[in-house]
Enzyme design. Structure first.
Site, PDB file in Angstrom:
ATOM      1  N   HIS A  34      14.938   7.938  42.800  1.00 60.35           N
ATOM      2  CA  HIS A  34      16.212   7.488  42.226  1.00 60.35           C
ATOM      3  C   HIS A  34      17.376   8.165  42.935  1.00 60.35           C
ATOM      4  O   HIS A  34      17.285   9.328  43.317  1.00 60.35           O
ATOM      5  CB  HIS A  34      16.240   7.804  40.726  1.00 60.35           C
ATOM      6  N   ARG A  71       8.449   9.108  38.707  1.00 58.30           N
ATOM      7  CA  ARG A  71       9.853   9.031  39.176  1.00 58.30           C
ATOM      8  C   ARG A  71      10.382  10.433  39.390  1.00 58.30           C
ATOM      9  O   ARG A  71      10.308  11.262  38.482  1.00 58.30           O
ATOM     10  CB  ARG A  71      10.662   8.299  38.108  1.00 58.30           C
ATOM     11  N   ASP A 110       9.892   1.963  30.867  1.00 62.95           N
ATOM     12  CA  ASP A 110      10.581   3.191  31.254  1.00 62.95           C
ATOM     13  C   ASP A 110      10.244   4.212  30.165  1.00 62.95           C
ATOM     14  O   ASP A 110      10.864   4.222  29.103  1.00 62.95           O
ATOM     15  CB  ASP A 110      12.087   2.898  31.312  1.00 62.95           C
ATOM     16  N   GLU A 123       9.500  10.233  34.299  1.00 59.97           N
ATOM     17  CA  GLU A 123      10.401  10.950  35.212  1.00 59.97           C
ATOM     18  C   GLU A 123      10.294  12.460  35.012  1.00 59.97           C
ATOM     19  O   GLU A 123      10.001  12.918  33.897  1.00 59.97           O
ATOM     20  CB  GLU A 123      11.845  10.470  35.021  1.00 59.97           C
ATOM     21  N   ASN A 132      20.545  10.184  30.640  1.00 60.96           N
ATOM     22  CA  ASN A 132      20.582   9.163  31.698  1.00 60.96           C
ATOM     23  C   ASN A 132      21.036   9.791  33.017  1.00 60.96           C
ATOM     24  O   ASN A 132      21.905  10.661  33.052  1.00 60.96           O
ATOM     25  CB  ASN A 132      21.523   8.017  31.291  1.00 60.96           C
ATOM     26  N   SER A 133      20.460   9.313  34.104  1.00 62.41           N
ATOM     27  CA  SER A 133      20.708   9.880  35.437  1.00 62.41           C
ATOM     28  C   SER A 133      22.174   9.792  35.858  1.00 62.41           C
ATOM     29  O   SER A 133      22.617  10.546  36.729  1.00 62.41           O
ATOM     30  CB  SER A 133      19.874   9.133  36.476  1.00 62.41           C
ATOM     31  N   SER A 189      13.745  -1.120  30.018  1.00 60.03           N
ATOM     32  CA  SER A 189      14.635  -0.011  30.387  1.00 60.03           C
ATOM     33  C   SER A 189      14.955   0.909  29.216  1.00 60.03           C
ATOM     34  O   SER A 189      15.313   0.438  28.133  1.00 60.03           O
ATOM     35  CB  SER A 189      15.940  -0.624  30.922  1.00 60.03           C
ATOM     36  N   GLY A 190      14.883   2.209  29.446  1.00 56.74           N
ATOM     37  CA  GLY A 190      15.263   3.157  28.402  1.00 56.74           C
ATOM     38  C   GLY A 190      16.733   3.022  28.038  1.00 56.74           C
ATOM     39  O   GLY A 190      17.110   3.081  26.869  1.00 56.74           O
ATOM     40  N   LEU A 191      17.561   2.820  29.070  1.00 55.42           N
ATOM     41  CA  LEU A 191      18.997   2.676  28.824  1.00 55.42           C
ATOM     42  C   LEU A 191      19.292   1.468  27.945  1.00 55.42           C
ATOM     43  O   LEU A 191      20.052   1.545  26.985  1.00 55.42           O
ATOM     44  CB  LEU A 191      19.757   2.546  30.161  1.00 55.42           C
ATOM     45  N   ASP A 246      20.954   7.061  25.335  1.00 51.32           N
ATOM     46  CA  ASP A 246      19.755   7.143  26.176  1.00 51.32           C
ATOM     47  C   ASP A 246      19.308   8.604  26.272  1.00 51.32           C
ATOM     48  O   ASP A 246      19.169   9.150  27.355  1.00 51.32           O
ATOM     49  CB  ASP A 246      20.102   6.563  27.565  1.00 51.32           C
TER      50      ASP A 246
HETATM   51  C1  SPV Z   1      16.817   2.839  32.844  1.00 47.39           C
HETATM   52  O1  SPV Z   1      16.968   1.627  33.062  1.00 47.39           O
HETATM   53  O2  SPV Z   1      16.824   3.324  31.717  1.00 47.39           O
HETATM   54  C2  SPV Z   1      16.621   3.761  33.962  1.00 47.39           C
HETATM   55  C3  SPV Z   1      17.290   3.509  35.214  1.00 47.39           C
HETATM   56  O3  SPV Z   1      15.995   4.770  33.767  1.00 47.39           O
HETATM   57  S1  SPV Z   1      18.755   4.444  35.185  1.00 47.39           S
HETATM   58  O4  SPV Z   1      19.568   3.997  34.061  1.00 47.39           O
HETATM   59  O5  SPV Z   1      19.367   4.162  36.465  1.00 47.39           O
HETATM   60  O6  SPV Z   1      18.433   5.845  35.074  1.00 47.39           O
HETATM   61 MG    MG Z   2      15.786   5.219  31.834  1.00 50.93          MG
END
Ligand code: SPV
Ligand code: MG
Length: 282
Positions: free
Chosen positions: A177, A146, A72, A101, A109-110, A33-35, A45
């Site tokens: 997402h 994504r 990610d 994405e 981050n989303s 995961s990027g986060l 992030d």
């Molecule tokens: C991540 O896990 O970094 C994601 C999912 O991209 S989210 O944090 O929901 O964007």
């Molecule tokens: Mg991410």
């Protein structure tokens, strides 16, 4: 996992040890995961960690495990050319695939000010997908496209149009997402999308929906995207605060993993056996 019948799961990990724990828990695949990669480094992030720093961590994760890892890859860290380099480097580290994405570098981050974030140009993003697919040498390497159309508030029609364009450009799966607390947007998307191509979701905000509901909708893969880091943060905070307050580890000792468990996760025994074989006997 994407093409088979039924629903599968990836669980987040963010370093070699957490990846091994996720594999031992029985997950058939891992989400890098990027986060949580950025979070565990103590940065945001927002592509503050460079792509080669990310690469180095996923290499440790790959070395520590045997199951497929999906990175990610945010926006691909640049344009089509940066993605080409990323794909080759990931393949050389036995990473199974990358998710990119349709946002703009540096991404956010989303779940932070989703509506204020811009989307990538569709044509440009399709070129990126094609470039990634043309670069891979291993037929099993996957590119998940994504779309953040629902995150930025661009609506279902835009999400469907983008997903279809990305499918045609060669993406192996679509990640749709949503940041809603209910699965309404996902259900609406799946009603229109049908079984055109594998779909991946990340139910971080709509977690209370039973996964059987997503299986019935025809979703292929669910990503538990951040729960290992979040559980580690709670545990680390409690331990650090208790030890500081009590000036003792007595209350914690039975609650935390023994040192022997750390050695086991590191594979210490294998080194002892190798020493027997390779070091001169005294
Ligand atoms: C991540 O896990 O970094 C994601 C999912 O991209 S989210 O944090 O929901 O964007
Ligand atoms: Mg991410």
């Amino acid at each position: 996992m994407l093409r088979g019948k039924g629903l599968d799961f990836l669980c987040e990990a963010h370093n070699g040890m957490s990846a091994r724990i996720v594999e031992e828990a029985g997950f058939k695949g891992i989400w890098a995961s990027g986060l949580t990669l950025s979070g565990s480094l103590g940065v945001r992030d927002n592509n503050e960690a460079s792509w080669t720093q990310v690469l180095e961590i996923v290499e440790f994760m790959s070395d520590a495990t045997h199951v497929p890892i999906l990175l990610d890859g945010d926006t691909g860290y640049g344009n089509f050319n940066n993605l080409r380099r990323l794909v080759s480097k990931l393949e050389s580290r036995q990473i199974a695939g990358v998710c990119i994405e349709d946002k703009l570098f540096p991404k956010t981050n989303s779940f932070i000010d989703g509506e204020r974030q811009g989307l990538a140009d569709i044509e440009e993003f399709c070129g990126k997908i094609k470039a990634g697919k043309d670069t891979q040498r291993d037929d099993d390497f996957i590119i998940v496209a994504r779309t953040e159309a629902l995150i930025v508030g661009a609506g279902l029609k835009q999400a469907l149009a983008r997903a279809e364009a990305y499918r045609k450009a060669g993406a192996d799966a679509i990640l749709i997402h949503s940041k809603k607390r209910s699965p309404d947007e996902i259900e609406a998307f799946m009603r229109e999308w049908g079984d055109r191509h594998p779909v991946v979701i990340v139910p971080t905000t709509y977690y209370s929906t039973p996964t059987a509901r997503f299986e019935a909708l025809g979703i292929s893969l669910i990503i538990w995207a951040n729960h290992i880091l979040r559980s580690a943060v709670s545990a680390m905070r409690r331990t650090a605060e208790d030890i500081r307050k009590l000036q003792s580890i007595a209350a914690e000792e039975d609650r935390i993993a023994p040192v022997a468990e750390i050695f086991r996760l590191q594979g210490a025994k294998e080194l002892q056996q190798a020493e027997e074989r390779y070091l001169p006997r005294e």
